[in-house]
Design a protein around this motif. Structure first.
Motif: not given
Length: 364
Positions: A30-51
């Motif tokens: 979330e901090e990387l996204v807020s700093q302007g980076h293009d982030v992709t998160l590989f995780a379980s489907g119930d995760s919550r993210t702005a990426a």
């Protein structure tokens, strides 16, 4: 930068309850996204993210009935990453060692943070075999058992600055124990320390199946013996601020080489001092006499409780602000990503494949 974060599947990101690694992955993402980076998160489907979320399983494995073996699901995770590896300037793994053979094809753009203990006998030969991968330790002490490897640095964990608000008033309330019921966490020490000090102790912890016998034979009888000891059970993130913030101190009486100890900085964020045993990362995290007390015995821990009034909770919080925010953690990792050999040498052709400008853009 285009950055992939690859999380374990045992818990969601962030976890609903206990889960230190997944929580750190969330804070970093979330901090990387807020700093302007293009982030992709590989995780379980119930995760919550702005990426961008790439869901590997519908839900976290620990909370999914019928899951017996997590390995097949992590193999699915690696295949999903492999298929998209060329999209990213940096790929950051948080899954220990399963990915290292697969990542050989893009080793120059990978970072692996080691979140667990490294003093296990089977690990040195493995890491000698894959000695070129860029590894990150979460404390200097964590590195000690390892053979010579390609350390990218030690990067301490961080929390969002506004996640746990500080409580600065004098607090003569209960002592807190937060985390997991297990022999190495030594809740038995916490119980004896509180009993000897004549203080209430509240234990907020989960009991894994592997530790069920220890709970039933060692800890539950101790809790029953002392009227000032209360078992709260597992708590969520929303409950944590009140639980830690209202405590006069966190007891961290560990008896193992703790790689970091996230709960220590969670307490510090609340302005709550920490009484911790001198093991693992503790001397790197706690500033003795400022953010808490480092002790070697139960006698010293009891004596430290009597000295809590000498600590200023504002100074405890300032120690957190100076060293353990998510913004600082993300800045440290971003600097590491930019220093990866592949982030520079492969940037031009990767971006041409994506139809983008060839020059790697640096976001402050």
């Amino acid at each position: 930068m285009k950055i992939a974060q690859i999380a374990p599947l045992a818990e969601s990101v962030p976890p609903k309850y206990y889960g230190g690694t997944e929580r750190i992955v969330s804070y970093l993402t979330e901090e990387l996204v807020s700093q302007g980076h293009d982030v992709t998160l590989f995780a379980s489907g119930d995760s919550r993210t702005a990426a961008e979320l790439v869901p590997i399983t519908p839900a976290a494995l620990r909370l999914t009935p019928g899951i017996v073996d997590p390995i097949p699901y992590h193999m699915m995770l690696l295949e999903a990453v492999r298929q998209r590896a060329d999209e990213f300037d940096a790929l950051h793994f948080h899954i220990d060692l399963l990915h290292l053979p697969m990542a050989q094809n893009f080793i120059g753009r990978t970072v692996t943070t080691l979140h667990g203990r490294l003093d296990l006998p089977d690990l040195p030969p493995f890491y000698r075999c894959f000695g070129d991968h860029c590894l990150v330790s979460i404390s200097d002490h964590q590195r000690k058992p390892m053979p010579p490897v390609n350390w990218g640095g030690t990067i301490y964990h961080g929390l969002p600055a506004d996640l746990l608000p500080p409580r600065h008033g004098d607090n003569e309330s209960y002592l807190a124990f937060l985390g997991r019921i297990s022999p190495e966490k030594r809740p038995d020490r916490a119980i004896r320390i509180a009993a000897r000090a004549g203080k209430e102790l509240r234990i907020a912890a989960k009991v894994d199946n592997v530790d069920r016998a220890y709970w039933e034979t060692e800890i539950a009888p101790l809790i029953d013996r002392y009227p000032n000891i209360h078992f709260v059970g597992e708590i969520n993130e929303q409950q944590k601020a009140e639980f830690l913030g209202n405590a006069s101190a966190l007891l961290f009486p560990i008896d193992w080489p703790e790689p970091f100890g996230l709960v220590m900085i969670e307490a510090m964020a609340c302005g709550t001092p920490v009484i911790a045993f001198r093991c693992g990362s503790v001397p790197e995290v706690i500033e003795h006499g400022r953010s808490g007390f480092i002790v070697d015995t139960e006698d010293e821990a009891v004596a430290a409780i009597e000295q809590l009034s000498h600590l200023d909770r504002r100074r405890v919080r300032s120690a957190f602000d100076a060293r353990f925010t998510a913004a600082r953690m993300a800045a440290d990792y971003t600097a590491l990503y930019h220093g990866l050999p592949g982030a520079r040498t492969d940037a031009a052709w990767l971006r041409r494949q994506r139809g983008e400008e060839a020059e790697l853009q640096i976001v402050a």
